[in-house]
Design an enzyme around this catalytic site. Structure first.
Site, PDB file in Angstrom:
ATOM      1  N   HIS A   2      -5.298 -22.819  -2.000  1.00 32.27           N
ATOM      2  CA  HIS A   2      -4.086 -23.236  -1.289  1.00 32.27           C
ATOM      3  C   HIS A   2      -3.342 -24.300  -2.098  1.00 32.27           C
ATOM      4  CE1 HIS A   2      -6.730 -22.027   2.208  1.00 32.27           C
ATOM      5  NE2 HIS A   2      -5.658 -21.290   2.422  1.00 32.27           N
ATOM      6  N   GLN A  43      -2.393  -7.882   2.133  1.00 25.67           N
ATOM      7  CA  GLN A  43      -1.541  -8.685   3.019  1.00 25.67           C
ATOM      8  C   GLN A  43      -0.163  -8.898   2.379  1.00 25.67           C
ATOM      9  OE1 GLN A  43      -2.681 -12.237   5.546  1.00 25.67           O
ATOM     10  NE2 GLN A  43      -2.030 -13.323   3.713  1.00 25.67           N
TER      11      GLN A  43
HETATM   12  O1  PAF Z   1      -3.538 -15.555   4.613  1.00 23.23           O
HETATM   13  C1  PAF Z   1      -3.611 -16.291   5.618  1.00 23.23           C
HETATM   14  O2  PAF Z   1      -4.167 -17.387   5.602  1.00 23.23           O
HETATM   15  C2  PAF Z   1      -2.981 -15.804   6.917  1.00 23.23           C
HETATM   16  O3  PAF Z   1      -3.147 -14.438   7.072  1.00 23.23           O
HETATM   17  C3  PAF Z   1      -1.509 -16.205   7.073  1.00 23.23           C
HETATM   18  C4  PAF Z   1      -0.646 -15.536   6.022  1.00 23.23           C
HETATM   19  C5  PAF Z   1      -1.380 -17.716   6.974  1.00 23.23           C
HETATM   20  C6  PAF Z   1      -0.987 -15.774   8.447  1.00 23.23           C
HETATM   21  O4  PAF Z   1      -1.715 -16.378   9.471  1.00 23.23           O
END
Ligand code: PAF
Length: 282
Positions: A37, A153
């Site tokens: 992150h 995703q």
């Molecule tokens: O990848 C993640 O942490 C989650 O799927 C997200 C994109 C924050 C959506 O809740």
């Protein structure tokens, strides 16, 4: 760095920035922030005037309630990391704030969301689209940053952005790995020390498969990865698919596409913990 808990307050804070032409970057997260992150947040800070990090464990994307209950939550540490990197806001809403009433919208982007994670986690991508679209409407970012560990995703979110014509640039960011290769994940916190050592075999075998692929077919490479991982007691492959990097459909030959990615999900250890990873072949 300010903590903001409501969409109204966020709108008020971002109003003048937007009106004075400042660019806004959004890093959507579910908290339990780690170095993966941090790399997304760093990139957003370097590319935008204002960075918002959202920290929200989104209930609608969990098809397994136990998974939701045991999802790690480390808000204090998250704030310290966001502050240290120099992001401007951490958006930390309640479930009631994001879902004052049940979200009945449905999102469906076949064939991208009907393979791999799609059928195995029914409703998962629908929940991701629900929350990410709400975050996009709340923040109205110029750019949004997502880690490539969740390869599928990103493809689903790109499809949603195109479908809803949301004016945001999706910025995929490379997987961040531990020194030994394990892909960083909030779920790694759920592994015991022994399981953590076992889990590293996933990336080791994926890396080895790149070499193996030079002299073997797609099917042989699939079998190599699945058999090598399953040979470790405590690891069990749920699926391994070698797919076109855009359509996410299986390829049968290395010549089928210019972009080929192997996507894997493995159950690790006692709980077990579900880990995902991927590797680019070309
Ligand atoms: O990848 C993640 O942490 C989650 O799927 C997200 C994109 C924050 C959506 O809740």
């Amino acid at each position: 760095m300010e903590i903001v808990k409501t969409i109204k307050a966020l709108n008020e804070k971002l109003f003048s920035a937007r009106n004075s032409g400042k660019s806004i970057g959004l890093v959507p997260t579910m908290g339990a922030l780690h170095a993966g992150h941090a790399s997304l947040i760093r990139r957003s800070v370097s590319e935008n005037d204002i960075t918002v990090v959202s920290d929200f464990v989104n209930p609608t994307q969990f098809n397994d309630q136990n998974d939701l209950l045991r999802y790690p939550r480390t808000f204090e540490a998250d704030c310290q990391l966001v502050e240290a990197i120099g992001a401007d806001y951490i958006f930390y809403p309640s479930v009631e704030e994001m879902y004052p009433e049940a979200d009945t919208r449905t999102f469906s982007y076949p064939p991208i969301d009907t393979v791999m994670e799609g059928p195995r986690r029914p409703g998962h991508f629908n929940g991701v689209c629900q929350i990410v679209s709400k975050l996009f409407y709340a923040v109205n970012p110029d750019r949004a940053y997502f880690g490539e560990k969740d390869f599928q995703q990103i493809a689903v979110i790109k499809a949603m952005v195109a479908d809803l014509k949301i004016p945001v640039t999706i910025c995929p960011c490379p997987i961040v790995r531990e020194a030994d290769g394990l892909a960083l994940s909030s779920r790694n916190a759920l592994l015991s020390a022994d399981e953590r050592n076992l889990a590293v075999n996933i990336s080791k075998i994926l890396f080895a498969s790149k070499e193996f692929a030079h002299a073997h077919t797609v099917d042989e490479t699939l079998a190599f990865v699945v058999d090598s991982i399953n040979a470790h007691e405590g690891l069990e492959v749920e699926y391994y698919e070698i797919v076109d990097g855009d359509s996410l459909q299986k390829v049968s030959s290395w010549n089928d596409s210019e972009s080929i990615v192997g996507c894997i999900t493995v159950y690790c250890g006692q709980l077990p913990v579900r880990l995902i990873d991927n590797i680019r072949y070309k």
